[in-house]
Design an enzyme around this catalytic site. Structure first.
Site, PDB file in Angstrom:
ATOM      1  N   LYS A   1       0.833  -1.207   0.000  1.00 43.22           N
ATOM      2  CA  LYS A   1       0.000   0.000   0.000  1.00 43.22           C
ATOM      3  C   LYS A   1       0.864   1.251   0.000  1.00 43.22           C
ATOM      4  CE  LYS A   1      -1.741   1.416   4.043  1.00 43.22           C
ATOM      5  NZ  LYS A   1      -1.355   2.778   4.436  1.00 43.22           N
ATOM      6  N   ASN A   2       1.851   1.294   0.891  1.00 43.69           N
ATOM      7  CA  ASN A   2       2.624   2.518   1.072  1.00 43.69           C
ATOM      8  C   ASN A   2       3.634   2.782  -0.035  1.00 43.69           C
ATOM      9  OD1 ASN A   2       1.102   2.889   3.293  1.00 43.69           O
ATOM     10  ND2 ASN A   2       2.674   2.292   4.768  1.00 43.69           N
TER      11      ASN A   2
ATOM     12  N   CYS B   1      -5.553  12.098  13.053  1.00 45.44           N
ATOM     13  CA  CYS B   1      -5.841  10.670  12.831  1.00 45.44           C
ATOM     14  C   CYS B   1      -6.091  10.023  14.181  1.00 45.44           C
ATOM     15  CB  CYS B   1      -4.708  10.008  12.063  1.00 45.44           C
ATOM     16  SG  CYS B   1      -3.437   9.359  13.129  1.00 45.44           S
TER      17      CYS B   1
ATOM     18  N   ARG C   1      -0.967  14.618  13.154  1.00 47.07           N
ATOM     19  CA  ARG C   1       0.109  14.201  12.230  1.00 47.07           C
ATOM     20  C   ARG C   1       0.343  15.363  11.291  1.00 47.07           C
ATOM     21  NH1 ARG C   1      -1.377   8.473   9.915  1.00 47.07           N
ATOM     22  NH2 ARG C   1       0.614   8.696   8.851  1.00 47.07           N
TER      23      ARG C   1
ATOM     24  N   ASP D   1       4.891   0.695  12.167  1.00 48.33           N
ATOM     25  CA  ASP D   1       3.704   0.000  11.654  1.00 48.33           C
ATOM     26  C   ASP D   1       3.640  -1.452  12.098  1.00 48.33           C
ATOM     27  OD1 ASP D   1       3.540   1.762   8.439  1.00 48.33           O
ATOM     28  OD2 ASP D   1       3.036   2.358  10.485  1.00 48.33           O
TER      29      ASP D   1
ATOM     30  N   ARG E   1      -8.525  -1.124   4.954  1.00 52.36           N
ATOM     31  CA  ARG E   1      -7.760  -0.028   4.381  1.00 52.36           C
ATOM     32  C   ARG E   1      -6.343  -0.452   4.032  1.00 52.36           C
ATOM     33  NH1 ARG E   1      -6.973   4.910   7.686  1.00 52.36           N
ATOM     34  NH2 ARG E   1      -5.819   5.380   5.771  1.00 52.36           N
TER      35      ARG E   1
HETATM   36  C1  EPZ Z   1       4.093   6.890   6.433  1.00 51.74           C
HETATM   37  O1  EPZ Z   1       3.269   7.920   6.997  1.00 51.74           O
HETATM   38  C2  EPZ Z   1       3.203   5.655   6.374  1.00 51.74           C
HETATM   39  N1  EPZ Z   1       2.047   5.948   5.562  1.00 51.74           N
HETATM   40  C3  EPZ Z   1       2.737   5.286   7.787  1.00 51.74           C
HETATM   41  O2  EPZ Z   1       2.031   4.046   7.710  1.00 51.74           O
HETATM   42  C4  EPZ Z   1       3.945   5.064   8.672  1.00 51.74           C
HETATM   43  O3  EPZ Z   1       3.511   4.873   9.996  1.00 51.74           O
HETATM   44  C5  EPZ Z   1       4.875   6.295   8.634  1.00 51.74           C
HETATM   45  O4  EPZ Z   1       5.223   6.618   7.282  1.00 51.74           O
HETATM   46  C6  EPZ Z   1       6.167   6.058   9.395  1.00 51.74           C
HETATM   47  O5  EPZ Z   1       6.834   4.947   8.921  1.00 51.74           O
HETATM   48  C7  EPZ Z   1       2.166   5.871   4.220  1.00 51.74           C
HETATM   49  O6  EPZ Z   1       3.212   5.576   3.667  1.00 51.74           O
HETATM   50  C8  EPZ Z   1       0.936   6.166   3.420  1.00 51.74           C
HETATM   51  P1  EPZ Z   1       6.053  10.339   8.312  1.00 51.74           P
HETATM   52  P2  EPZ Z   1       3.722   9.448   6.932  1.00 51.74           P
HETATM   53  O7  EPZ Z   1       5.885  11.598   7.548  1.00 51.74           O
HETATM   54  O8  EPZ Z   1       4.420   9.691   5.675  1.00 51.74           O
HETATM   55  C9  EPZ Z   1       6.467  13.672  11.700  1.00 51.74           C
HETATM   56  C10 EPZ Z   1       0.187   2.591   7.847  1.00 51.74           C
HETATM   57  O9  EPZ Z   1      -0.247   2.014   8.862  1.00 51.74           O
HETATM   58  N2  EPZ Z   1       6.154  14.644  10.630  1.00 51.74           N
HETATM   59  O10 EPZ Z   1       7.236   9.488   8.003  1.00 51.74           O
HETATM   60  O11 EPZ Z   1       2.544  10.269   7.271  1.00 51.74           O
HETATM   61  C11 EPZ Z   1       5.264  12.781  12.032  1.00 51.74           C
HETATM   62  O12 EPZ Z   1       4.385  13.395  12.913  1.00 51.74           O
HETATM   63  C12 EPZ Z   1       0.621   4.061   7.958  1.00 51.74           C
HETATM   64  O13 EPZ Z   1       0.299   2.072   6.749  1.00 51.74           O
HETATM   65  C13 EPZ Z   1       6.180  15.984  10.928  1.00 51.74           C
HETATM   66  O14 EPZ Z   1       6.440  16.381  12.070  1.00 51.74           O
HETATM   67  O15 EPZ Z   1       4.727   9.478   8.186  1.00 51.74           O
HETATM   68  C14 EPZ Z   1       5.936  11.543  12.591  1.00 51.74           C
HETATM   69  O16 EPZ Z   1       6.216  11.735  13.950  1.00 51.74           O
HETATM   70  C15 EPZ Z   1       0.249   4.667   9.270  1.00 51.74           C
HETATM   71  N3  EPZ Z   1       5.887  16.868   9.937  1.00 51.74           N
HETATM   72  C16 EPZ Z   1       7.230  11.466  11.780  1.00 51.74           C
HETATM   73  O17 EPZ Z   1       7.446  12.757  11.220  1.00 51.74           O
HETATM   74  C17 EPZ Z   1       5.585  16.460   8.655  1.00 51.74           C
HETATM   75  O18 EPZ Z   1       5.330  17.302   7.778  1.00 51.74           O
HETATM   76  C18 EPZ Z   1       7.194  10.433  10.670  1.00 51.74           C
HETATM   77  O19 EPZ Z   1       6.049  10.682   9.877  1.00 51.74           O
HETATM   78  C19 EPZ Z   1       5.567  15.085   8.373  1.00 51.74           C
HETATM   79  C20 EPZ Z   1       5.871  14.190   9.383  1.00 51.74           C
END
Ligand code: EPZ
Length: 444
Positions: free
Chosen positions: A49-50, A143, A148, A331, A423
């Site tokens: 998915k990701n 969420c 997030r 995850d 999902r």
């Molecule tokens: C991706 O989410 C995945 N989703 C998530 O999987 C996964 O948990 C996450 O990466 C971490 O591995 C998809 O790929 C669609 P991040 P993403 O930006 O991109 C902070 C699942 O279950 N952050 O890497 O949204 C954030 O709050 C899902 O399949 C900021 O502060 O995650 C977090 O603490 C759930 N500002 C950290 O970075 C930003 O602009 C990592 O988030 C963006 C992120």
């Protein structure tokens, strides 16, 4: 949008990432699981998915018909298809083949109604700005486990010269000419790395991105774009150098296997003391989880595109701290906690990516788990046995943890709101039944 026959698709009714009931009948689906059966046999892992979601969004970067194989047919990929359809693309999503025609894009608006159901819809922002210089994309909102933010997405695009405004809950960019820049990510972000990579491939000049994510989803996105004519170097390192090009060719690719689905099945086999082989997966994408499962007493045999696991009679306690790839994935945190809830000894599980990703804890406690939360750390005292009960799914991975706990719990567990599972997992119930589990999908 054409979705292959038999694929569930309800265009009008949509839950938000965390809100429950709407008119979509599938929203009322639940699983009834009778525990105690060791999993046995072989299971095919679906596409990731990701990895699929950013590649689907990247089709906006160039006009034409794009071919994506092995896209999992999930609620989230259907949603991304609908977002692209709203923009004017023609999308056909089938079990093996996804065709996306982005020749006639007629809108640059990704509506709140769709974006609120899936945060990854924000991936269309960079490509729209890069190709059309205009975009109106709803902010995703919160969420199940808290805020997030998308500040890194916006700061990075602004650094590339995009004057972005927040208007009525929408991120709006008008007549934007993206130009190369140097940008360092304060925290490692999968989403923001993908976003800026997609924006930079058509920007004017060179972009240098530092402290980028190394998740396989990012590396393959870069490789796909390079095969379409982009100029990205440094993939697989924390620094990407992107020379903007004038245009790209349509995408023709096969989506990589879902390493989180694969690891979820490994944990399910481990907790039931079963022995299974995962087919169509890449062991090198899940080394940190394999190491933890071996510490828990599992025997794991990695092969070419497959992994065989044999679980112990009872797992040992293990300590886990999540980290960006190649560290232990957040995850898998919930699924590992379900395993540790029946382990011999006390496990300490810390999530450094999402400090409050623990909505599964009270539900596991309903099954008899003993878990104490201290900030972003859970202390899990393993118990001899769990007992079945009605529980509630809250997000994709939390619900996978409830399935794993139910597979080992005594008696019957009923998991409601499994639309969260739909999902992120393709045909999870059918796959588990094929491995000998007692799982029934019912309509509540
Ligand atoms: C991706 O989410 C995945 N989703 C998530 O999987 C996964 O948990 C996450 O990466 C971490 O591995 C998809 O790929 C669609 P991040 P993403 O930006 O991109 C902070 C699942 O279950 N952050 O890497 O949204 C954030 O709050 C899902 O399949 C900021 O502060 O995650 C977090 O603490 C759930 N500002 C950290 O970075 C930003 O602009 C990592 O988030 C963006 C992120």
């Amino acid at each position: 949008m054409d979705v292959a026959p038999g694929i569930r698709h309800h265009p009008r009714t949509r839950p938000t990432e965390s809100s429950p009931e709407t008119q979509d009948p599938a929203i009322m689906d639940a699983f009834v699981i009778r525990g105690g059966k060791p999993l046995k046999g072989r299971v095919q892992i679906s596409g990731a998915k990701n990895a699929a979601l950013p590649v689907m969004a990247a089709t906006l970067l160039s006009p034409g018909v794009h071919t994506l194989r092995n896209v999992p047919v999930l609620r989230d990929t259907i949603t991304m298809g609908e977002v692209l359809q709203k923009l004017g693309a023609r999308v056909e999503l089938g079990p093996r083949l996804c065709k996306i025609d982005t020749t006639n894009i007629t809108s640059v608006e990704a509506p709140y109604d769709l974006v609120r159901t899936m945060r990854a819809s924000i991936y269309v922002l960079g490509p729209l700005l890069a190709r059309f210089g205009n975009a109106r994309v709803s902010l995703p909102g919160g969420c199940a486990w808290g805020p997030r933010p998308v500040n890194l997405h916006l700061e990075g695009l602004k650094a590339m010269g995009a004057a972005l405004e927040i208007e009525h809950g929408y991120i709006v960019g008008r007549e934007v000419k993206l130009k190369g820049t140097n940008f360092n990510f304060d925290v490692v972000s999968v989403g923001a790395t993908a976003q800026l990579m997609m924006a930079a491939v058509l920007a004017n000049g060179r972009t240098v991105l530092d402290n980028v994510a190394l998740e396989p989803d990012i590396t393959v996105l870069g490789e796909v774009l390079n095969r379409c004519g982009a100029n990205i170097s440094g993939l697989g390192t924390r620094r990407l150098v992107i020379e903007g090009v004038r245009e790209l060719q349509p995408i023709d690719t096969t989506i990589i296997p879902d390493r989180i689905e694969a690891q979820t099945f490994l944990a399910a086999a481990a907790v039931t003391g079963g022995s299974i082989t995962l087919e169509s997966c890449d062991p090198s994408d899940m080394l940190s989880a394999i190491q933890k499962l071996e510490e828990a007493g599992c025997q794991i045999l990695p092969g070419t595109n497959e992994v065989t696991i044999t679980g112990p009679r009872r797992p040992y306690a293990v300590d886990v701290t999540t980290a960006p790839f190649p560290g232990f994935p957040t995850d898998m945190q919930a699924q590992m906690m379900a395993l540790c809830s029946v382990a011999e000894g006390t496990s300490v599980i810390t999530d450094t990516i999402y400090l409050d990703r623990f909505t599964h804890v009270p539900e596991l406690a309903r099954l008899g788990a003993r878990i104490e939360l201290k900030g972003n750390t859970a202390v899990v005292k393993g118990v001899e046995r769990l007992s079945g009960a009605p529980v509630m799914a809250t997000d994709i991975r939390a619900s996978a943890a409830l399935v794993i706990a139910a597979l080992v719990a005594e008696g019957e567990t009923r998991i409601s709101r499994i639309y969260h599972l739909d999902r992120g997992y393709e045909g999870l119930d059918q796959k588990l039944v094929k491995l000998g589990a007692s799982v029934e999908r019912i309509r509540e």
